[in-house]
Write an enzyme that holds these catalytic residues in place. Structure first.
Site, mmCIF file in Angstrom:
data_model
loop_
_atom_site.group_PDB
_atom_site.id
_atom_site.type_symbol
_atom_site.label_atom_id
_atom_site.label_comp_id
_atom_site.label_asym_id
_atom_site.label_seq_id
_atom_site.Cartn_x
_atom_site.Cartn_y
_atom_site.Cartn_z
ATOM 1 C CD GLN A 78 105.362 -89.204 -44.728
ATOM 2 O OE1 GLN A 78 104.822 -89.952 -43.937
ATOM 3 N NE2 GLN A 78 106.656 -89.195 -44.915
ATOM 4 C CG PHE A 79 108.514 -83.104 -43.616
ATOM 5 C CD1 PHE A 79 109.591 -82.694 -44.388
ATOM 6 C CD2 PHE A 79 108.738 -84.017 -42.600
ATOM 7 C CE1 PHE A 79 110.864 -83.186 -44.145
ATOM 8 C CE2 PHE A 79 109.995 -84.509 -42.347
ATOM 9 C CZ PHE A 79 111.066 -84.098 -43.121
ATOM 10 C CB THR A 80 109.037 -86.997 -46.790
ATOM 11 O OG1 THR A 80 108.026 -87.978 -46.548
ATOM 12 C CG2 THR A 80 109.946 -86.869 -45.583
#
Length: 146
Positions: A78-80
């Site tokens: 989950q890069f966000t």
């Protein structure tokens, strides 16, 4: 590295309409990998996450770890989690690890987790995923800056 750890009674992830991961009781973990993260960082976070005593014992106290309850693990990249919203209304993700490096570190975490947890399911790195879960409690812990 940033981990959003949710104690769940069940969780699943779909990509392109297909179920790619499903667990029953355990932890659903969103994994954010930053620019400066290394295998040592991943080891430290994995060790801490797996040792967290966030499951209830017979007296209703949070004294048990994932292993104690024979729980399952769902890891989703989950890069966000690295969204920087300080300026303007469009998040910046420049603090997130680059795709190649982050994918390698995510895969490393999966392999290391499988050495310690009998059931490890995953999302698909970089895919558009749909995540469903039943948060037990709700109980959510954020690990960062360890």
């Amino acid at each position: 590295m940033k981990l959003v750890i949710q104690r769940v009674t069940e969780a699943s992830v779909r990509a392109d309409g297909n179920m790619i991961g499903h667990i029953n009781q355990g932890l659903m973990v969103l994994v954010g990998i930053g620019q400066d993260d290394t295998m040592e960082t991943a080891d430290k976070y994995l060790k801490k996450m797996l040792a967290l005593r966030i499951f209830e014992d017979e007296q209703g106290k949070t004294n048990l770890s994932l292993a104690d309850v024979k729980g399952e693990l769902l890891l989703i990249s989950q890069f966000t989690l690295y969204a920087n919203c300080r300026k303007g209304n469009r998040p910046s993700f420049i603090e997130a690890g680059g795709p190649h490096m982050a994918d390698e570190l995510y895969e490393y975490m999966i392999q290391e987790a499988k050495k310690q947890v009998p059931v490890v399911q995953t999302g698909e790195f970089g895919a558009d995923m749909k995540v469903s879960l039943v948060n037990d409690g709700p109980f959510t812990v954020i690990l960062e800056d360890l």
